[in-house]
Write a protein that holds these residues in place. Structure first.
Motif, PDB file in Angstrom:
ATOM      1  N   ASP A  58       0.831  -1.206   0.000  1.00  0.00           N
ATOM      2  CA  ASP A  58       0.000   0.000   0.000  1.00  0.00           C
ATOM      3  C   ASP A  58       0.866   1.257   0.000  1.00  0.00           C
ATOM      4  OD1 ASP A  58      -2.351  -1.562   0.123  1.00  0.00           O
ATOM      5  OD2 ASP A  58      -2.074  -1.804   2.282  1.00  0.00           O
ATOM      6  N   GLU A  90       2.362   2.041  -3.578  1.00  0.00           N
ATOM      7  CA  GLU A  90       1.463   2.282  -4.702  1.00  0.00           C
ATOM      8  C   GLU A  90       1.764   3.606  -5.391  1.00  0.00           C
ATOM      9  OE1 GLU A  90      -3.344   2.452  -5.712  1.00  0.00           O
ATOM     10  OE2 GLU A  90      -2.635   1.989  -3.684  1.00  0.00           O
ATOM     11  N   THR A 134      -0.416  -6.491   2.389  1.00  0.00           N
ATOM     12  CA  THR A 134      -1.329  -5.363   2.370  1.00  0.00           C
ATOM     13  C   THR A 134      -1.989  -5.238   3.733  1.00  0.00           C
ATOM     14  OG1 THR A 134      -3.355  -4.486   1.365  1.00  0.00           O
ATOM     15  CG2 THR A 134      -3.116  -6.876   1.414  1.00  0.00           C
ATOM     16  N   GLU A 159      -4.431 -11.181  -2.461  1.00  0.00           N
ATOM     17  CA  GLU A 159      -4.841  -9.782  -2.434  1.00  0.00           C
ATOM     18  C   GLU A 159      -3.784  -8.880  -3.058  1.00  0.00           C
ATOM     19  OE1 GLU A 159      -7.716  -8.460  -1.615  1.00  0.00           O
ATOM     20  OE2 GLU A 159      -8.511 -10.475  -1.271  1.00  0.00           O
ATOM     21  N   CYS A 160      -2.500  -9.153  -2.783  1.00  0.00           N
ATOM     22  CA  CYS A 160      -1.430  -8.330  -3.368  1.00  0.00           C
ATOM     23  C   CYS A 160      -1.382  -8.486  -4.881  1.00  0.00           C
ATOM     24  CB  CYS A 160      -0.089  -8.706  -2.744  1.00  0.00           C
ATOM     25  SG  CYS A 160       0.080  -8.256  -1.004  1.00  0.00           S
ATOM     26  N   SER A 205      -3.895  -9.302  -6.821  1.00  0.00           N
ATOM     27  CA  SER A 205      -5.077  -8.630  -7.377  1.00  0.00           C
ATOM     28  C   SER A 205      -4.885  -7.124  -7.419  1.00  0.00           C
ATOM     29  CB  SER A 205      -6.314  -8.988  -6.547  1.00  0.00           C
ATOM     30  OG  SER A 205      -6.540 -10.379  -6.539  1.00  0.00           O
ATOM     31  N   LYS A 206      -4.243  -6.570  -6.416  1.00  0.00           N
ATOM     32  CA  LYS A 206      -3.993  -5.124  -6.385  1.00  0.00           C
ATOM     33  C   LYS A 206      -3.037  -4.709  -7.504  1.00  0.00           C
ATOM     34  CE  LYS A 206      -2.793  -1.440  -3.128  1.00  0.00           C
ATOM     35  NZ  LYS A 206      -4.142  -0.869  -3.062  1.00  0.00           N
ATOM     36  N   ARG A 245      -4.916  -4.729 -10.841  1.00  0.00           N
ATOM     37  CA  ARG A 245      -5.760  -3.545 -11.043  1.00  0.00           C
ATOM     38  C   ARG A 245      -4.924  -2.327 -11.428  1.00  0.00           C
ATOM     39  NH1 ARG A 245      -8.380  -5.863  -6.450  1.00  0.00           N
ATOM     40  NH2 ARG A 245      -7.167  -4.522  -5.056  1.00  0.00           N
TER      41      ARG A 245
END
Length: 455
Positions: free
Chosen positions: A154, A157, A176, A191-192, A194-195, A198
């Motif tokens: 995070d 980013e 995350t 989750e990482c 997928s982030k 995106r």
């Protein structure tokens, strides 16, 4: 605004629980509860289940073709594996054993791309000074290559959005804050990834992601990690050997059969373009138990030597062991040789190896395996200028294979004088009979007679 919460979901049956459980109450399996983030449900006045204003379907005739931009990685062998270069906005996952050369390869790619683009190297396992030390060893330097030592994805980013190419080393070391679990867990990896997906698709940023492998050789983490990626590459080879093989097991922008050969040296990793003798031994034609087959991998054809060893078993149950060839396939071919050709292998230990650490997954290597086993059983070497290819059935017949003309042409260029091929492929290869002798066979027994009978 409601806060995001987490829940634990069973990977086997999908049972959800607000807290972690060692045993799933629904299906009864152990250690299958993985943490997942639960996004808050947006509140609004319109609570109707039929929403309006969403995405609408478009007829196929109105879809415009999107041309993908490709950039050279600086290593032609890697460009071939990727299908012609790096596609902008894609996610490339590079997996392999520890110390095989994943970070070294991505460091060289980053330095080459940094000549014309802004590149960010996110090192979650090493400090920036360690990465710089590797760059100095590889004699790499660029002002457009930025290093970042961060494990919280995070916080990184904002740095991602300022770069065109990003290397994440590795996905199992970042986390995350949306999840409470530690880095490397199933939920964190999912989750990482997928982030990153995106971010890549929304801003056109290309991500190179390093992935660890388990002791079984599969990528660590959930299987959805490979589903998210556009390209999945596997680094194969022994750490004690200089030559490594990069294989594409998934590629949305190219062939999944491509294989790249690399050589690891003190000054870096280099692509090997002349691999004619890499998969062939110097004692070919002298020792018994070796046969050469042309293997088709993507857009290239390579001659690979298959070596076999047969010895009397010391126990009641004979042992079967294969490297580079599927073990079940070897067991089937041993049964065919014993039943259809009368070669006694029931009380013999059988060992098989494909030279150079390459894996032969196509059935065209079946006939060469049979030739190598027959040579070892008869203690008679096969002529070094003879190549063999073809698929073998349970009845002992030799079936035709694809790309037969390309295989024969490669054998002729490599200096082979004779090639034993399926009879069904003879017609397509007759134009090459002036360059190399073509010996068609319909059964494995015919192949053995052609190899070891003096005419």
């Amino acid at each position: 605004m409601p806060k995001s919460t987490t829940q634990y979901v069973c990977s086997q049956c999908g049972y959800a629980s607000p807290k972690w459980l060692g045993r799933c109450p629904d299906c009864g399996t152990f250690n299958t509860m993985a943490e997942e983030a639960v996004a808050p449900v947006p509140t609004g006045k319109n609570k109707s289940p039929f929403r309006t204003g969403g995405a609408r379907p478009v007829p196929l005739s109105q879809i415009t073709y999107e041309k993908y931009e490709r950039t050279s990685s600086g290593i032609p062998e890697l460009d071939n594996v990727l299908g012609g270069g790096i596609v902008r906005g894609s996610l490339v996952l590079v997996g392999g054993d520890p110390g095989i050369g994943k970070s070294t390869l991505l460091t060289e790619i980053s330095a080459h791309l940094a000549k014309d683009h802004k590149v960010l190297y996110l090192s979650a396992e090493e400090s920036c000074s360690q990465v710089k030390l590797r760059c100095e060893r590889l004699r790499l330097n660029s002002d457009n290559l930025f290093l970042l030592n961060e494990t919280n994805i995070d916080n990184a980013e904002e740095a991602f959005l300022q770069a065109e190419y990003v290397v994440v080393d590795s996905i199992q070391a970042v986390y995350t804050e949306a999840l409470n679990s530690s880095a490397g867990s199933v939920g964190q990896v999912r989750e990482c990834a997928s982030k990153l997906m995106r971010i890549a698709k929304a801003h056109g940023i290309t991500f190179f992601i390093v992935g660890h492998v388990t002791k079984e050789g599969a990528l660590a983490g959930p299987k959805v990690l490979e589903h998210i990626m556009d390209t999945v590459l596997y680094f194969e080879g022994e750490r004690t050997e200089n030559f490594k093989i990069l294989r594409a097991v998934k590629n949305r922008f190219g062939s999944v059969q491509e294989v790249g050969v690399f050589e690891m040296t003190d000054e870096g990793i280099y692509g090997v373009t002349d691999y004619s003798s890499l998969f062939l031994s110097e004692t070919r034609g002298i020792a018994a138990g070796a046969a050469v087959t042309p293997s088709e991998t993507g857009n290239r054809c390579m001659t690979v030597e298959i070596q076999s060893l047969i010895s009397k078993t010391a126990f009641g149950l004979p042992r079967r062991m294969a490297l580079g060839i599927e073990l079940n396939r070897l067991i089937v071919l041993v049964a065919v040789l014993e039943k259809r050709c009368g070669i006694p292998l029931g009380s013999q230990d059988v060992y098989l190896n494909a030279m150079g650490g390459i894996k032969l997954n196509e059935p065209s290597a079946d006939l060469a395996v049979c030739a190598a086993l027959a040579s070892a059983a008869n203690m008679t070497p096969i002529d070094k200028y003879t190549a063999v290819f073809g698929e073998v059935g349970l009845t002992g017949e030799v079936r035709g294979v694809s790309y037969a003309e390309k295989r024969v042409n490669e054998c002729a260029k490599m200096g082979f004088k004779r090639v034993i091929l399926p009879a069904k492929n003879l017609k397509s290869c007759e134009k090459l009979k002036d360059k190399i002798e073509l010996v068609p066979v319909s059964y494995v027994s015919q192949m053995i007679k052609k190899l070891f009978t003096q005419e």
